[in-house]
Design a protein around this motif. Sequence first.
Motif: not given
Length: 320
Positions: A28-31, A39-43, A208-210
């Motif tokens: 969790d430090t860079d995102h 992350i599940l939605n990213f996958a 949000p993180p992507v």
Amino acid sequence: MGVFCNLVLGALALHGVSASPTRLFARDTDHPFANDTNILNFALTLEHLENVFYTTGLQNFSQQDFDQAGLPSGTRGFYEQISAHEQTHVDTLTATLASLGAPAVQACTYNFGVNGNVTNFVELSDLFETVGASAYSGSAHYLNKSDLLTVAASILATEARQSTWINNAIRGANPWSTAFETPLDLNQVFTLASGVIVSCPSSNPAIPPVSLNPPLTATPATARPGQNVSLTFDASKAGNATLFAAFLSGLNATYVQLNGSQPFNVSIPQSLQGTTFLAITNSSTEHADNVTVAGPAFFNFAFGADNQQVPLKFIELIEL
Ligand SMILES: *[C@@H]1O[C@H](CO)[C@@H](O)[C@H](O)[C@H]1NC(C)=O
Ligand SMILES: *[C@@H]1O[C@H](CO)[C@@H](O)[C@H](O)[C@H]1NC(C)=O
Ligand SMILES: *[C@@H]1O[C@H](CO)[C@@H](O)[C@H](O)[C@H]1NC(C)=O
Ligand SMILES: *[C@@H]1O[C@H](CO)[C@@H](O)[C@H](O)[C@H]1NC(C)=O
Ligand SMILES: *[C@@H]1O[C@H](CO)[C@@H](O)[C@H](O)[C@H]1NC(C)=O
Ligand SMILES: *[C@@H]1O[C@H](CO)[C@@H](O)[C@H](O)[C@H]1NC(C)=O
Ligand SMILES: *[C@@H]1O[C@H](CO)[C@@H](O)[C@H](O)[C@H]1NC(C)=O
Ligand SMILES: *[C@@H]1O[C@H](CO)[C@@H](O)[C@H](O)[C@H]1NC(C)=O
Ligand SMILES: *[C@@H]1O[C@H](CO)[C@@H](O)[C@H](O)[C@H]1NC(C)=O
Ligand SMILES: *[C@@H]1O[C@H](CO)[C@@H](O)[C@H](O)[C@H]1NC(C)=O
Ligand SMILES: CC(=O)N[C@H]1CO[C@H](CO)[C@@H](O)[C@@H]1O
């Protein structure tokens, strides 16, 4: 994005090339906003892409198309099985998100650039499965719940088996790359996948993180270890920082400092083999999203049982 398909085996480090093991990822430090549902939605975004790719590909290409292209007997049947797996991955991740009380992303619209050519379909399937395995490897450390990690690991293994079947049984090359798959960070994966995504439903929850990195163009597309590639990318946000070509292979990264101005000329390190990603970083010691300036680009330095270079069957290059 170029997909390059070549190889060579070598051993000696070149001048100006340094290799170091990938750092062990700190959570969790860079995102900092990555969490389980994001992350599940990213996958799921990637699984939708693959699912639509195989579903429509099998609608577009008949048994006769596969046979006429000279693909091995049974190829289409195994693709039908892969297609069913991708649908199951979509259903499983969607249900998992529902069980967490979170909305799930829907499929986007895509332009795969297959152009009715079944060998393009095979080439792209190799890319998608390989990037899929790298995406799960690289995002696992953002997951918080251990049972989700097991689901992700199970999907990862199947994506890797699919990738092996395509690269080895169909294309006559290496079934694996090195002792390790190459983990990619979130933006790096999304940057590769975005080449085929046209638009997504506005109702999709944001992830949000992507975000996207500037694309990296590496030419010529047929360059291989020991040969030079010419690199161009949008460096406008890179300031005056010294930049590096980071060749990512397994848990190793090999950094080559970029000098002068674009297009940068870089010799591909001889030691590389199999799947290799190339990102531009402003660090010579790490290569997560927080130091990635552009890319990655994807290379497939195919090798045979004797560790020597082999050509990939059916198609050598596709540009997205
Ligand atoms: C750039 O310069 C550094 C330092 O002199 C050198 O180590 C490196 O090999 C050079 N990179 C290229 C691509 O020539
Ligand atoms: C980038 O993020 C990693 C963790 O993912 C952290 O260890 C590293 O210090 C960060 N680097 C910079 C330059 O912020
Ligand atoms: C991870 O799980 C713990 C305990 O279930 C919780 O306290 C924490 O907020 C979670 N972290 C994230 C980033 O979801
Ligand atoms: C993750 O963050 C999103 C906002 O981006 C939030 O809606 C969601 O509830 C969070 N999920 C978890 C498990 O904390
Ligand atoms: C199949 O054809 C349709 C219609 O032309 C197209 O939208 C789709 O992208 C194609 N899929 C593949 C994998 O070639
Ligand atoms: C499909 O593309 C490959 C590689 O570009 C080419 O060699 C082949 O002739 C094409 N096949 C058809 C049917 O156009
Ligand atoms: C980059 O270097 C130039 C010339 O040395 C300088 O004028 C400029 O302010 C620098 N830009 C940044 C972002 O440091
Ligand atoms: C990492 O790279 C170095 C230098 O190229 C090489 O000697 C080593 O075998 C590589 N390690 C792995 C695990 O690939
Ligand atoms: C290849 O790149 C290296 C730097 O990595 C450079 O020194 C060399 O001149 C280049 N060779 C050619 C033929 O461009
Ligand atoms: C390095 O690149 C990252 C990602 O583009 C950027 O956020 C960061 O500010 C850069 N750091 C330096 C020292 O240029
Ligand atoms: C200036 C220079 O060396 N350019 C070379 C960069 O790399 C490409 C690809 O190998 C060559 O074609 C260029 O001559």
